[in-house]
Design a protein around this motif. Structure first.
Motif, PDB file in Angstrom:
ATOM      1  N   ALA A   1       2.706   1.661  -3.380  1.00 34.70           N
ATOM      2  CA  ALA A   1       1.846   2.130  -4.465  1.00 34.70           C
ATOM      3  C   ALA A   1       1.488   3.606  -4.310  1.00 34.70           C
ATOM      4  CB  ALA A   1       0.571   1.285  -4.531  1.00 34.70           C
ATOM      5  N   ARG A   2       1.446   4.099  -3.091  1.00 32.42           N
ATOM      6  CA  ARG A   2       1.104   5.492  -2.842  1.00 32.42           C
ATOM      7  C   ARG A   2       2.330   6.408  -2.790  1.00 32.42           C
ATOM      8  NH1 ARG A   2      -3.691   7.151  -1.293  1.00 32.42           N
ATOM      9  NH2 ARG A   2      -2.836   8.778   0.033  1.00 32.42           N
TER      10      ARG A   2
ATOM     11  N   ALA B   1      -4.877   1.922  -3.436  1.00 27.72           N
ATOM     12  CA  ALA B   1      -3.889   2.926  -3.049  1.00 27.72           C
ATOM     13  C   ALA B   1      -3.930   4.120  -3.991  1.00 27.72           C
ATOM     14  CB  ALA B   1      -2.493   2.302  -3.030  1.00 27.72           C
ATOM     15  N   ARG B   2      -4.038   3.867  -5.281  1.00 28.21           N
ATOM     16  CA  ARG B   2      -4.063   4.961  -6.249  1.00 28.21           C
ATOM     17  C   ARG B   2      -5.324   5.803  -6.115  1.00 28.21           C
ATOM     18  NH1 ARG B   2       0.541   6.204  -7.061  1.00 28.21           N
ATOM     19  NH2 ARG B   2      -0.163   7.453  -8.826  1.00 28.21           N
ATOM     20  N   ARG B   3      -6.410   5.187  -5.658  1.00 25.77           N
ATOM     21  CA  ARG B   3      -7.677   5.904  -5.493  1.00 25.77           C
ATOM     22  C   ARG B   3      -7.878   6.424  -4.069  1.00 25.77           C
ATOM     23  NH1 ARG B   3     -12.300   2.729  -9.075  1.00 25.77           N
ATOM     24  NH2 ARG B   3     -11.132   2.703 -11.040  1.00 25.77           N
TER      25      ARG B   3
ATOM     26  N   TRP C   1       0.835  -1.202   0.000  1.00 26.59           N
ATOM     27  CA  TRP C   1       0.000   0.000   0.000  1.00 26.59           C
ATOM     28  C   TRP C   1       0.871   1.254   0.000  1.00 26.59           C
ATOM     29  CZ3 TRP C   1      -5.031   1.841  -0.007  1.00 26.59           C
ATOM     30  CH2 TRP C   1      -5.246   3.100   0.556  1.00 26.59           C
TER      31      TRP C   1
ATOM     32  N   VAL D   1      -3.161  -2.134  -5.050  1.00 28.53           N
ATOM     33  CA  VAL D   1      -2.585  -1.082  -5.893  1.00 28.53           C
ATOM     34  C   VAL D   1      -3.681  -0.135  -6.377  1.00 28.53           C
ATOM     35  CG1 VAL D   1      -1.406  -0.606  -8.073  1.00 28.53           C
ATOM     36  CG2 VAL D   1      -0.610  -2.467  -6.598  1.00 28.53           C
ATOM     37  N   VAL D   2      -4.806  -0.688  -6.824  1.00 25.00           N
ATOM     38  CA  VAL D   2      -5.920   0.155  -7.278  1.00 25.00           C
ATOM     39  C   VAL D   2      -6.450   0.996  -6.120  1.00 25.00           C
ATOM     40  CG1 VAL D   2      -8.270   0.139  -8.196  1.00 25.00           C
ATOM     41  CG2 VAL D   2      -6.556  -1.405  -9.150  1.00 25.00           C
TER      42      VAL D   2
END
Length: 300
Positions: A132-133, A201-203, A129, A198-199
């Motif tokens: 990814a961030r 974290a990006r959101r 997490w 990953v998704v």
């Protein structure tokens, strides 16, 4: 961890008996089998000297307190069904409630993920997490504590670590837990869980983390559903952060307006000065142009 029903605290019993003989003498799924790392066993070692009734009371009582803390943001209408879901983790004394608490704390602190890493291992998705961030200080903190705890533990009991590694290797193909013939294999579930992290974290959706962690649990069970109890606290964190971001955006807009107003009068004054300067220069130029005529008239 799955074991036969043996009254209240059936999973906590494995923790209490962990040091009675070999740590990893029983295969996963066997009654009272200890599956976790030497770190967790070493942390619990002082408590294993307590009578079983006291140890069980502590395990069940702490689980109940942890679950109530996790569900504090939940409305009354949802509290009863969620408590029903949490019943198994409380009565069994399993550590999944603790992993859920560490998830909530670890999102903003980093270090709590270290203890989660030494229990069920694969659901420890916090470092991914942070990666990814791009939250490098929290990633460094989490990895640093993992290395520190693991290093100290290995120094205290290297043989236990070698036994644990052998235990994981020898039982990597086993599929104990609920519906092993239906649940996808662990490597596939880990890949899906990693993609979801990953998704998320990006959101900016930490509330998706418990779902990914549940997918990555090595031994799925009804007790593992208690990992999802971290969602209410993480949703509360998301809403709080969204409100703070909204306030920050409004403050930035106000700062820009004030900055624009402060610049406006200076720009206007500069323009007036230019105009006045042009008028003065024009007047002087006109006077120079008229001077010969006036002089001629006087001399005449």
């Amino acid at each position: 961890m799955i074991s036969e029903w043996d009254g209240v605290g059936w999973d906590a019993r494995a923790y209490h008996l962990a040091w009675d003989g070999s740590l990893y003498g029983l295969p996963p799924g066997a009654p009272n089998a200890y599956n976790y790392s030497p770190v967790f066993a070493q942390v619990l070692w002082p408590l294993t000297h307590l009578p079983w009734s006291v140890f069980c009371a502590l395990a069940v009582g702490s689980a109940a307190v942890g679950v109530l803390w996790l569900l504090r943001p939940v409305s009354t209408g949802l509290l009863v069904p969620l408590l029903a879901v949490a019943g198994s983790v409380v009565l069994s004394g399993n550590v999944d409630w603790l992993i859920a608490v560490l998830t909530v704390l670890g999102v903003t602190r980093g270090a709590p993920w270290a203890l989660a890493a030494f229990t069920k291992v694969t659901p420890c998705l916090g470092p991914l997490w942070f990666l990814a961030r791009g939250e490098w200080p929290l990633l460094a903190r989490a990895i640093g504590w993992i290395v520190l705890l693991g290093g100290v533990s290995f120094a205290l009991s290297p043989g236990a670590w070698l036994d644990w590694i052998s235990f994981l290797r020898d039982n990597s193909g086993r599929s104990p837990g609920m519906y092993p013939e239906v649940v996808p294999p662990l490597p596939l579930r880990i890949l899906v869980a990693a993609a979801l992290v990953v998704v998320a974290a990006r959101r900016g959706r930490p509330s998706w983390l418990p779902v990914a962690m549940f997918l990555a649990v090595p031994v799925p069970s009804t007790v593992s559903l208690s990992l999802l109890l971290a969602i209410p606290r993480l949703r509360e964190f998301e809403r709080s952060r969204a409100r703070q971001d909204s306030v920050d955006d409004r403050l930035d807009a106000v700062d820009q307006d004030l900055l624009g107003e402060a610049r406006g009068p200076r720009d206007s004054g500069a323009g007036e000065q230019v105009v006045l300067g042009d008028a003065t220069a024009g007047g002087a130029l006109g006077a120079d142009r008229q001077a010969p005529g006036l002089q001629h008239d006087v001399t005449q």
